[in-house]
Structure formats: C-alpha cells, structure tokens
Design an enzyme around this catalytic site. Structure first.
Site, mmCIF file in Angstrom:
data_model
loop_
_atom_site.group_PDB
_atom_site.id
_atom_site.type_symbol
_atom_site.label_atom_id
_atom_site.label_comp_id
_atom_site.label_asym_id
_atom_site.label_seq_id
_atom_site.Cartn_x
_atom_site.Cartn_y
_atom_site.Cartn_z
ATOM 1 N N GLY A 240 0.753 -1.241 0.000
ATOM 2 C CA GLY A 240 0.000 0.000 0.000
ATOM 3 C C GLY A 240 0.782 1.288 0.000
ATOM 4 O O GLY A 240 0.207 2.366 -0.207
ATOM 5 N N GLU A 275 3.741 -6.969 1.370
ATOM 6 C CA GLU A 275 3.174 -7.199 0.030
ATOM 7 C C GLU A 275 3.206 -5.929 -0.802
ATOM 8 O O GLU A 275 2.167 -5.430 -1.256
ATOM 9 C CB GLU A 275 1.714 -7.673 0.166
ATOM 10 C CG GLU A 275 1.531 -8.900 1.023
ATOM 11 C CD GLU A 275 0.064 -9.156 1.389
ATOM 12 O OE1 GLU A 275 -0.787 -8.264 1.171
ATOM 13 O OE2 GLU A 275 -0.217 -10.250 1.902
ATOM 14 N N PRO A 276 4.380 -5.347 -1.038
ATOM 15 C CA PRO A 276 4.422 -4.104 -1.809
ATOM 16 C C PRO A 276 4.131 -4.345 -3.288
ATOM 17 O O PRO A 276 4.587 -5.340 -3.855
ATOM 18 C CB PRO A 276 5.862 -3.630 -1.624
ATOM 19 C CG PRO A 276 6.644 -4.903 -1.472
ATOM 20 C CD PRO A 276 5.737 -5.835 -0.707
ATOM 21 N N GLY A 277 3.390 -3.456 -3.899
ATOM 22 C CA GLY A 277 3.132 -3.542 -5.336
ATOM 23 C C GLY A 277 3.608 -2.273 -6.010
ATOM 24 O O GLY A 277 4.711 -2.181 -6.545
ATOM 25 N N ARG A 278 2.764 -1.242 -5.917
ATOM 26 C CA ARG A 278 3.012 0.022 -6.602
ATOM 27 C C ARG A 278 4.393 0.617 -6.305
ATOM 28 O O ARG A 278 5.031 1.156 -7.205
ATOM 29 C CB ARG A 278 1.925 1.008 -6.150
ATOM 30 C CG ARG A 278 1.871 2.297 -6.891
ATOM 31 C CD ARG A 278 0.905 3.266 -6.174
ATOM 32 N NE ARG A 278 -0.351 2.645 -5.823
ATOM 33 C CZ ARG A 278 -1.464 2.743 -6.557
ATOM 34 N NH1 ARG A 278 -1.468 3.444 -7.660
ATOM 35 N NH2 ARG A 278 -2.571 2.158 -6.153
ATOM 36 N N ARG A 314 -6.403 4.223 -14.988
ATOM 37 C CA ARG A 314 -6.394 4.894 -13.686
ATOM 38 C C ARG A 314 -7.017 6.302 -13.678
ATOM 39 O O ARG A 314 -7.771 6.622 -12.758
ATOM 40 C CB ARG A 314 -4.977 4.934 -13.091
ATOM 41 C CG ARG A 314 -4.404 3.531 -12.841
ATOM 42 C CD ARG A 314 -3.088 3.559 -12.081
ATOM 43 N NE ARG A 314 -3.259 4.079 -10.751
ATOM 44 C CZ ARG A 314 -2.961 5.315 -10.376
ATOM 45 N NH1 ARG A 314 -2.410 6.149 -11.224
ATOM 46 N NH2 ARG A 314 -3.205 5.709 -9.156
ATOM 47 N N TYR A 318 -9.959 6.302 -11.130
ATOM 48 C CA TYR A 318 -9.640 6.873 -9.814
ATOM 49 C C TYR A 318 -9.319 8.356 -9.885
ATOM 50 O O TYR A 318 -8.715 8.891 -8.942
ATOM 51 C CB TYR A 318 -8.396 6.200 -9.211
ATOM 52 C CG TYR A 318 -8.324 4.708 -9.245
ATOM 53 C CD1 TYR A 318 -9.342 3.924 -8.694
ATOM 54 C CD2 TYR A 318 -7.209 4.059 -9.777
ATOM 55 C CE1 TYR A 318 -9.245 2.536 -8.698
ATOM 56 C CE2 TYR A 318 -7.106 2.677 -9.775
ATOM 57 C CZ TYR A 318 -8.130 1.925 -9.237
ATOM 58 O OH TYR A 318 -8.018 0.567 -9.235
ATOM 59 N N CYS A 343 -14.912 6.823 -27.131
ATOM 60 C CA CYS A 343 -16.144 7.598 -27.086
ATOM 61 C C CYS A 343 -16.759 7.603 -25.700
ATOM 62 O O CYS A 343 -17.825 7.012 -25.470
ATOM 63 C CB CYS A 343 -17.100 7.084 -28.153
ATOM 64 S SG CYS A 343 -16.369 7.328 -29.768
ATOM 65 N N TYR A 372 -0.643 -1.034 -12.072
ATOM 66 C CA TYR A 372 -2.062 -0.902 -12.396
ATOM 67 C C TYR A 372 -2.239 -0.214 -13.748
ATOM 68 O O TYR A 372 -3.159 0.574 -13.951
ATOM 69 C CB TYR A 372 -2.814 -0.172 -11.266
ATOM 70 C CG TYR A 372 -2.553 -0.823 -9.921
ATOM 71 C CD1 TYR A 372 -3.150 -2.045 -9.614
ATOM 72 C CD2 TYR A 372 -1.662 -0.283 -8.994
ATOM 73 C CE1 TYR A 372 -2.872 -2.693 -8.412
ATOM 74 C CE2 TYR A 372 -1.382 -0.915 -7.795
ATOM 75 C CZ TYR A 372 -1.987 -2.119 -7.510
ATOM 76 O OH TYR A 372 -1.708 -2.761 -6.334
#
Ligand SMILES: *Cc1c(COP(=O)(O)O)cnc(C)c1O
Length: 419
Positions: A240, A275-278, A314, A318, A343, A372
């Site tokens: 996170g 659990e690092p992702g970004r 994204r 978001y 469109c 992502y």
C-alpha cells in the site's frame, strides 16, 4: 528515483531512446526499466533491514508481466497473488511455491485446490467460511494449508475510496472484534496450520499514521492470541505504500515506512511479511503514446493521443494523475487538455494542464505507469491490447505482444441459427 531520463534531447528508458522502441513496436506501448525495478526492490528491502526475519511478496496484481516477475524473483522476492492465474504466473517466473501468499475474498474451490496442490506458502483467509472450506480441501488432499487470518482493523487509510480496504464497511478481512474467536475456531480445524495474522488497509497510502494505527492494533491482537495460548509466528503487514505521481510530490519514503514498522513491530518475534506492489512497479514504467492531432476550439486545445482509457484506466477509474512529457520536448509549454480517442468523456487524462508543447506525430509519455497500467488494459472500442517492452541498459525486448483487434475477432462466432 527511476531510469527514464533525457539524453541528447530524447527521453530514454535506461540507455534506449523511446523513439527507437516506438519506431519498432508502434504506439501505445508500455516500457519498463529493469534497473528501476531492481533498485526499488533493493531500496524497499534495505528499508526493512533493521527487522529480523522479513519476507517480501510482490503484489502481482500491480504488474503481472512475466519478465517483471522474473526480475523480482531474482531479487529474492516472493509473490502476493489474488487468483490462480496470478499464482501460475508467479510459478512460471521462477518464484518458489513456499514464497507465494494467496490473498482475496473470493478464492474459489478450484483455486484453493490448485494452490494447496502447488504447496504455496500462505493463504490469507478473509473469512471463517473460507477457512472452513480450505480445511476440508487440505484434509482431502492430506496437505495442511499454512494460513493467516486477514483482519479488518477499521482504520481509514485516507486514500481514494476505491482503493481503501481497511474500514469496517469494506469487504476485506474479518472484523477486528471477532478476529480472536475466529482464529481460535480455525486453529482447531484439522487441515489448517493457522500461523498468523494479515492486514492491508489500502493502496497509494501517502500518510503513515493510519498504517501505524493498524499495525499497533494488530500487535495488540497478536498479544491477546498468544495470551490465550495460540501460536502466532507470522504477521503480514500488506502493501500500500504510495508513490509520487506528480513531480515534486513529497511522500513518505520506504525508509520512513521501515522506521515506522520497526518502531511498532521490532519486538514481535515473528516473521514479518510485506506485500508491496506500486512502490516497486509504479515508477518502473511509462506508457508511450503518439499525438494523433491537436484539436483547437473554444477552450484550451485538446491533445488527442493514441493511448486511451482502455490502455491506462487509472485516470478514468480513480481520477488519477499521471505526469505527461514529450519524448523530444522543444522547451515550450502550453495549457491543454489531454484525451484519448474512446467515445467516453471519462477518456480524459488531464484537464487544463501545463504541458510540453506537442503536435501531430510527436511522441509523449505518461509517467509512473508501471503499476495498475497494462494489467488493467482491455480492448474496449475494439482497440488492440497494448504491448509491453522492457529496457535493460542499451538492450530492450518485447515482453508482451500487441494483440490486434483481428485476433480478438477470431475468437468470436455467429451461431448458425442467426443465419
Ligand atoms: C493490492 C494489494 C496489495 C498491493 O498494494 P500496493 O498499493 O500496490 O502496494 C497488497 N496486498 C493486498 C492484499 C492487496 O490487495
């Protein structure tokens, strides 16, 4: 810190001019930097070096590309997966089954069977019901399933609502107040090896206080369980940590995060899992796009690019910001809107933003697109599925091919009875 920088007026991925990749592969195309991935993996590990017994599992959902997983496998990273498909990718990349953690509220029976058979390291259980089902499967297969119970700590991660996961009203984990009782009941089930707790409060976290609050609560729960005679050897603190999307954004660094974790958890006497992702993948990739045309009208000019919300979702999903930069900037800037060809009005990447002056045929990038990004791409509006490239020094290679609309058309058929 990343390895996308200008050399002789052209933006490079490591030592490869993005113009060369665009010429060979076409646009839009994601480009990853191997050195950046490795650097982020090392910086994150180093930030946790004050803690004994650390296990890091890369959040595959942030970037599941096989070559990306391979780079991280070589850095000694495990994998946090949320589907059988992600598990199989992690295994294919050479990540050992025992280094894989399986998260998610909707693990199906088929997926749990496959994961028990593969011998994965830990199931993060999101409900008592899931634990009961997993116990039956593990017993039938005569392979005890190592698990942690994911707890919803009811803290507000203060991030975008769609990526917040640790409030009581979110679907994730079991309620904090029922966690000890559920842990006790699941521990008694043959088939399960209940060994710890897990927490993950959200993504793109830019303030460490909610995480600290959650980890303190988890520590208290761990003490309570141990006081009741339960074994707690593993604590999974999730992922996170946010990344800067705008040049100049000041965010907590991995070092700040590591200090905070050490402060809370140094005496826990457990294997700490992350659990690092970004934070690993985000700044390791850019999306290269070509300007289709600049449309002028009543307001600010519209820069129409050949990337769209189907390639990079994204901003539409978001309201996310991605810095935009010309691959060969002239030094001039103007205020413009940036949009793709789809469109939908939500297919807009930026409004009234000061950007490099670009015109038809120019190449540009959306930065911080390694997390992502490609993984959320789809073929909406019958567009191609976007390809992916990895650069490594002066080498580069295609690591995912473009899938053309014609190929997708081939898997569709008209039933006879439609005539
Ligand atoms: C999405 C997710 C992560 C990774 O989140 P990042 O913000 O990319 O670090 C880690 N753990 C779980 C359970 C997740 O759902």
């Amino acid at each position: 810190m990343d390895y996308f920088a200008y050399a002789n007026g052209t933006l490079n991925a490591e030592d490869v001019p993005l113009t060369a990749i665009a010429d060979a592969v076409g646009t839009p195309v994601y480009v990853y930097s191997r050195a950046t991935l490795e650097r982020h993996a090392q910086v994150f590990r180093q930030a946790l070096s004050a803690l004994p017994n650390v296990h890091i599992a890369f959040a595959v959902k942030s970037n599941p590309n096989l070559a990306v997983l391979r780079v991280l496998a070589k850095q000694g990273y495990g994998a946090d997966v949320v589907s059988e498909g992600e598990m199989n990718r992690a295994l294919a990349a050479g990540i050992k089954p025992q280094d894989i953690v399986f998260s998610g509220v909707g693990k199906t029976r088929t997926e749990m069977i496959a994961a028990v058979r593969a011998g994965i390291g830990q199931f993060n259980l999101e409900s008592e019901e899931e634990g009961i089902e997993l116990a039956e499967i593990a017993q039938a297969l005569r392979k005890p399933a190592p698990c942690a119970l994911r707890v919803n700590p009811d803290v507000d991660a203060r991030t975008h609502a769609k990526i917040s996961t640790g409030k009581a009203e979110n679907k994730f984990g079991v309620a904090y107040d029922s966690a000890a009782a559920i842990y006790a009941r699941l521990s008694a089930l043959p088939g399960l090896d209940v060994r710890g707790l897990a927490v993950h409060i959200g993504s793109q976290i830019t303030d460490l206080e909610p995480s600290r609050e959650a980890f303190v609560k988890m520590g208290a729960l761990m003490e309570l369980l141990r006081g009741q005679g339960h074994i707690v050897t593993h604590m999974d603190l999730g992922g996170g940590l946010g990344v800067p999307y705008k040049a100049g954004d000041a965010l907590p660094t991995p070092e700040d995060y590591g200090r905070m974790v050490a402060d809370v958890a140094k005496d826990w006497d457990v294997t700490l899992m992350f659990e690092p992702g970004r934070v690993i993948s985000g700044n390791s990739g850019v999306l290269v796009t070509e300007v289709v045309r600049v449309k002028r009208g009543s307001g600010h000019p519209w820069v129409i690019v050949d990337a769209a919300m189907n390639d990079l979702a994204r901003p539409a999903m978001y309201d996310a910001w991605h810095d935009f930069a010309a691959v060969r900037p002239t030094g001039e800037t103007f205020v413009a809107n940036i949009a793709g060809p789809i469109c939908e009005s939500s297919d807009t990447f930026a409004r009234e933003r000061e950007i490099d002056v670009v015109q038809r045929g120019d190449l540009a990038v959306f930065r911080t697109a390694g997390a992502y990004g490609a993984t959320m791409a789809n073929t909406y509006n019958s567009r191609a599925l976007v390809p992916e490239v990895m650069a490594d020094g002066d080498k580069w290679a295609l690591v995912a091919s473009r899938i053309d609309p014609a190929t997708i058309l081939e898997i569709e058929q008209v039933p006879d009875w439609l005539g």
